[in-house]
Enzyme design. Structure first.
Site, PDB file in Angstrom:
ATOM      1  N   CYS A 174       0.858  -1.184   0.000  1.00 46.80           N
ATOM      2  CA  CYS A 174       0.000   0.000   0.000  1.00 46.80           C
ATOM      3  C   CYS A 174       0.895   1.236   0.000  1.00 46.80           C
ATOM      4  CB  CYS A 174      -0.846  -0.061   1.267  1.00 46.80           C
ATOM      5  SG  CYS A 174      -1.843   1.382   1.525  1.00 46.80           S
ATOM      6  N   ILE A 175       0.474   2.278  -0.691  1.00 41.43           N
ATOM      7  CA  ILE A 175       1.291   3.499  -0.777  1.00 41.43           C
ATOM      8  C   ILE A 175       0.368   4.698  -0.656  1.00 41.43           C
ATOM      9  CG2 ILE A 175       1.207   3.383  -3.319  1.00 41.43           C
ATOM     10  CD1 ILE A 175       3.928   4.772  -3.404  1.00 41.43           C
ATOM     11  N   ARG A 183       2.077  15.913  -6.009  1.00 41.13           N
ATOM     12  CA  ARG A 183       2.821  16.626  -7.062  1.00 41.13           C
ATOM     13  C   ARG A 183       4.165  17.168  -6.538  1.00 41.13           C
ATOM     14  NH1 ARG A 183      -2.403  18.598  -8.484  1.00 41.13           N
ATOM     15  NH2 ARG A 183      -3.184  17.435 -10.261  1.00 41.13           N
ATOM     16  N   GLY A 185       6.669  14.789  -6.084  1.00 45.09           N
ATOM     17  CA  GLY A 185       7.600  13.714  -6.440  1.00 45.09           C
ATOM     18  C   GLY A 185       7.761  12.696  -5.326  1.00 45.09           C
ATOM     19  N   GLU A 208       1.689  -4.914  -5.199  1.00 44.43           N
ATOM     20  CA  GLU A 208       0.593  -5.864  -5.059  1.00 44.43           C
ATOM     21  C   GLU A 208      -0.503  -5.517  -6.064  1.00 44.43           C
ATOM     22  OE1 GLU A 208      -0.522  -6.687  -0.896  1.00 44.43           O
ATOM     23  OE2 GLU A 208      -2.592  -6.470  -1.566  1.00 44.43           O
TER      24      GLU A 208
END
Ligand code: ZN
Length: 277
Positions: A174-175, A183, A185, A208
């Site tokens: 998960c991120i 925005r 980076g 995943e």
């Protein structure tokens, strides 16, 4: 209505993370009401995007959160009081990377349960149902912070399962990046770190599945830059041969993801690329 449409769009596009159609419809019914409308986090007001199953005492219009220890409260004066006594200035784990004002910490879900649960609540406010954690202890959390004079401020994270199936190649479960930092980076930095860790482990990896539409676009852009960069290095090298094996070694990506990008970018030419190594 907007939330319902957003959820429906995800269900239409993805495989529902193992949920049956009935469970999906129940989920939509349960989540069409947002529990918390906004949060005050690290001096930022942020509008929440999704339903978050918080304890009932926190089902309020606005939550106040300490961005050092992720303590929650429902009144601003509580946060002011907390800030006077909170001595925590960084996530509760080991700092393993620093570059300028950016730092990474590794936090073990089984050791820092409260912090990771609070992190999970915050991430649920901005991520869809696919990212709910059944078992915090089974994950490591890699926390990205901005280093300022007063401490390490949380801006995003990715998680990774500790014990993975021998055949599994997930290097990221998960991120999320806080909306006020998008925005910047930071999403790319988080993905880069997931691959750097895969390369240290000597095991190619990838995110995943299933990926959301946004996740897919983000990864395709990241993979394309990574594969093209390595191809240019290999072309310039008098000793290295161009092969999927070499690209895998140099990128930490899985063979399937490399082939997908080579075909997607119309680079794959089977007469010149050695696929057997
Ligand atoms: Zn605190």
């Amino acid at each position: 209505m907007k939330e319902l449409e957003r959820e429906q769009r995800h269900f239409d596009n993805d495989e529902n993370h193992g949920m049956t159609e009935k469970e999906v419809q129940e989920f939509i019914a349960q989540t069409k009401i947002k529990t918390v409308e906004s949060i005050y986090f690290g001096k930022n007001w942020v509008e929440c995007w999704y339903f978050t199953p918080l304890p009932s005492e926190f089902m309020v219009k606005c939550l106040y959160i300490c961005d050092f220890c992720l303590f929650f409260c429902v009144h601003k004066k509580e946060l002011v009081r907390h800030s006077r006594i909170c001595s925590i200035r960084h996530p509760p784990g080991d700092e393993f990377y620093r570059d300028g004002n950016i730092a990474f910490f590794e936090v073990d879900g089984s050791i820092q349960r409260v912090y990771c649960e609070n992190l999970s609540f915050v991430s649920r406010m901005f991520l869809d149902h696919k990212n709910l954690y059944n078992s915090i202890e089974a994950f490591l959390f890699y926390i990205l912070c901005e280093v300022k004079e007063d401490g390490y401020h949380y801006v995003g994270y990715f998680s990774k399962e500790k014990v993975r199936d021998a055949n599994a190649s997930n290097n990221l479960s998960c991120i999320m990046v806080m909306p006020f930092c998008q925005r910047t980076g930071y999403g790319k930095i988080l993905i880069e770190m997931s691959y750097a860790l895969s390369m240290i482990e000597g095991k190619p990896g990838g995110p995943e599945r299933p990926l959301s539409d946004l996740g897919h676009r983000t990864y395709v852009s990241f993979w394309t830059r990574r594969v093209v960069g390595v191809l240019l290095e290999l072309i310039d090298s008098p000793t290295e041969t161009i092969s999927i094996f070499n690209i895998k070694e140099l990128t930490g990506m899985t063979e399937d993801d490399i082939k997908y990008i080579l075909e997607n970018q119309k680079i794959l030419r089977r007469d010149t690329l050695n696929c057997d190594r």
